[in-house]
Design a protein around this motif. Sequence first.
Motif, short mmCIF file in Angstrom:
data_model
loop_
_atom_site.label_atom_id
_atom_site.label_comp_id
_atom_site.label_asym_id
_atom_site.label_seq_id
_atom_site.Cartn_x
_atom_site.Cartn_y
_atom_site.Cartn_z
N GLN A 105 0.84 -1.19 0.00
CA GLN A 105 0.00 0.00 0.00
C GLN A 105 0.88 1.24 0.00
OE1 GLN A 105 -1.92 0.86 3.95
NE2 GLN A 105 -1.13 -1.16 4.49
N PRO A 106 0.34 2.39 -0.44
CA PRO A 106 1.13 3.63 -0.42
C PRO A 106 1.35 4.14 1.00
CG PRO A 106 -0.77 3.82 -1.88
CD PRO A 106 -0.98 2.60 -1.04
N ASP A 107 2.25 5.10 1.10
CA ASP A 107 2.40 5.85 2.33
C ASP A 107 2.74 7.29 1.96
OD1 ASP A 107 5.03 5.68 1.49
OD2 ASP A 107 5.83 4.95 3.39
N PHE A 108 2.89 8.15 2.96
CA PHE A 108 3.30 9.52 2.66
C PHE A 108 4.26 10.01 3.72
CE2 PHE A 108 -0.31 10.42 5.48
CZ PHE A 108 0.17 11.47 6.24
N GLY A 109 5.02 11.04 3.33
CA GLY A 109 5.94 11.69 4.25
C GLY A 109 5.92 13.19 4.02
N VAL A 110 6.66 13.91 4.83
CA VAL A 110 6.70 15.36 4.81
C VAL A 110 7.96 15.84 4.11
CG1 VAL A 110 6.73 17.44 6.25
CG2 VAL A 110 5.38 15.45 6.95
N LEU A 111 7.83 16.83 3.23
CA LEU A 111 8.97 17.47 2.59
C LEU A 111 9.28 18.77 3.31
CD1 LEU A 111 8.08 17.05 -1.20
CD2 LEU A 111 9.50 15.55 0.23
N PHE A 112 10.53 18.94 3.69
CA PHE A 112 10.99 20.17 4.32
C PHE A 112 11.85 20.95 3.33
CE2 PHE A 112 10.34 17.11 7.76
CZ PHE A 112 9.53 17.84 8.62
N ALA A 113 11.93 22.27 3.55
CA ALA A 113 12.64 23.13 2.61
C ALA A 113 14.09 22.70 2.40
CB ALA A 113 12.58 24.58 3.10
N ASP A 114 14.75 22.24 3.46
CA ASP A 114 16.16 21.90 3.32
C ASP A 114 16.40 20.58 2.60
OD1 ASP A 114 15.38 20.10 5.28
OD2 ASP A 114 16.91 20.69 6.74
N MET A 115 15.32 19.88 2.24
CA MET A 115 15.44 18.66 1.45
C MET A 115 15.53 18.94 -0.05
SD MET A 115 12.62 16.45 3.60
CE MET A 115 12.54 15.10 2.43
N ASP A 116 15.18 20.17 -0.46
CA ASP A 116 15.22 20.55 -1.86
C ASP A 116 16.64 20.97 -2.22
OD1 ASP A 116 14.95 21.59 -4.40
OD2 ASP A 116 13.33 22.97 -3.90
N VAL A 117 17.33 20.12 -2.99
CA VAL A 117 18.73 20.41 -3.37
C VAL A 117 18.82 20.73 -4.86
CG1 VAL A 117 19.71 19.08 -1.47
CG2 VAL A 117 19.21 17.92 -3.63
N SER A 118 17.71 21.18 -5.43
CA SER A 118 17.68 21.47 -6.87
C SER A 118 18.71 22.51 -7.27
CB SER A 118 16.28 21.98 -7.27
OG SER A 118 15.27 21.09 -6.87
N GLY A 119 18.98 23.47 -6.41
CA GLY A 119 19.88 24.55 -6.76
C GLY A 119 21.35 24.28 -6.47
N LEU A 120 21.66 23.12 -5.93
CA LEU A 120 23.05 22.81 -5.59
C LEU A 120 23.77 22.17 -6.77
CD1 LEU A 120 22.69 21.33 -1.99
CD2 LEU A 120 23.09 23.70 -2.68
N PRO A 121 25.08 22.41 -6.93
CA PRO A 121 25.82 21.77 -8.02
C PRO A 121 25.92 20.26 -7.86
CG PRO A 121 27.31 22.97 -6.55
CD PRO A 121 25.92 23.34 -6.15
N GLU A 122 25.90 19.78 -6.63
CA GLU A 122 25.95 18.34 -6.36
C GLU A 122 25.00 17.99 -5.23
OE1 GLU A 122 30.38 16.72 -7.34
OE2 GLU A 122 30.13 17.75 -5.40
N VAL A 123 24.48 16.78 -5.27
CA VAL A 123 23.72 16.26 -4.13
C VAL A 123 24.72 15.95 -3.02
CG1 VAL A 123 22.29 14.37 -3.32
CG2 VAL A 123 21.93 15.30 -5.60
N PRO A 124 24.51 16.48 -1.82
CA PRO A 124 25.47 16.27 -0.74
C PRO A 124 25.37 14.86 -0.15
CG PRO A 124 23.64 17.61 0.03
CD PRO A 124 23.42 17.40 -1.43
N SER A 125 26.22 13.97 -0.64
CA SER A 125 26.20 12.58 -0.16
C SER A 125 26.43 12.48 1.33
CB SER A 125 27.26 11.75 -0.91
OG SER A 125 26.96 11.66 -2.29
N GLY A 126 27.11 13.46 1.89
CA GLY A 126 27.37 13.45 3.33
C GLY A 126 26.13 13.56 4.19
#
Length: 276
Positions: free
Chosen positions: A81-102
């Motif tokens: 079955q589906p589930d849902f979660g919450v997105l927070f502003a600091d999870m949006d990394v669209s503007g970063l040159p790299e996804v921070p693997s750390g």
Amino acid sequence: MTHRSVDTHAVARAASLLAAALDEGRPVAPVRDLLGEHDVAAAYAVQQELTRRRLADGAVVVGRKIGLTSPAVQRQLGVDQPDFGVLFADMDVSGLPEVPSGRLLQPKAEAEIAFVLKEDLADGDLTPARIRAAVDHAVAALEIVDSRIADWDISLTDTVADNASSGLFVLAEHRLTLDEFEPRETSMRLYADDVLVSEGSGAACLGDPLNALAWLARTAREFGEPLRAGQVVLSGALGPMVPTPPGTRIRAEISSLGEVTAAFSEKAASSEESNA
């Protein structure tokens, strides 16, 4: 939403374990033994407690993510079955040159359609026509899922408690309205380092990503936190998720919507970074 009573001690213990996993950069054992493997109410209580803590620390909610909409992903995780979660502003990394693997423990990538809302979905009948009318535009997206549970050894209650295994997300810039394309008719190809690793379609997401949005609108309202204008909704994977260790380059092609890309930094997670 009215639930039967849950074990508040177990909820608090599970929330503390998951919070420590994030803070210390170390996955923990599954929390289903505390909550019960099928006690979804308790699992959402844990998620809500972790959200409350984040909001108290100044986090900002920008939307929701829908998980487990693809039969392929459901098979991968052994849930139905589906589930849902919450997105927070600091999870949006669209503007970063790299996804921070750390910032990630054991990440995987999924290609999705993201909807941005122009109307609240709080009151009245949530008909298909109203769901469509509430969408301002859609973009191609990558959800970088992550798990604070060791080895992705999760049941439904584990992933729900762990904010639906949310991590980070990347949104493409090219926007289309629902007058310009049909989400269910899209096709998806996902490449890791230029190798095709996942394929799927809009129909793989509950038959239509708009069905997923409708499910979320109803469920979020039942939980007392309805969807609001301006929020982003990650509508669910269009095909199987793929591991993204440090240094991976991901590119997804979603027909009509175009490409969305992400390069994962070479630096992996550490306890020191996670505590920073």
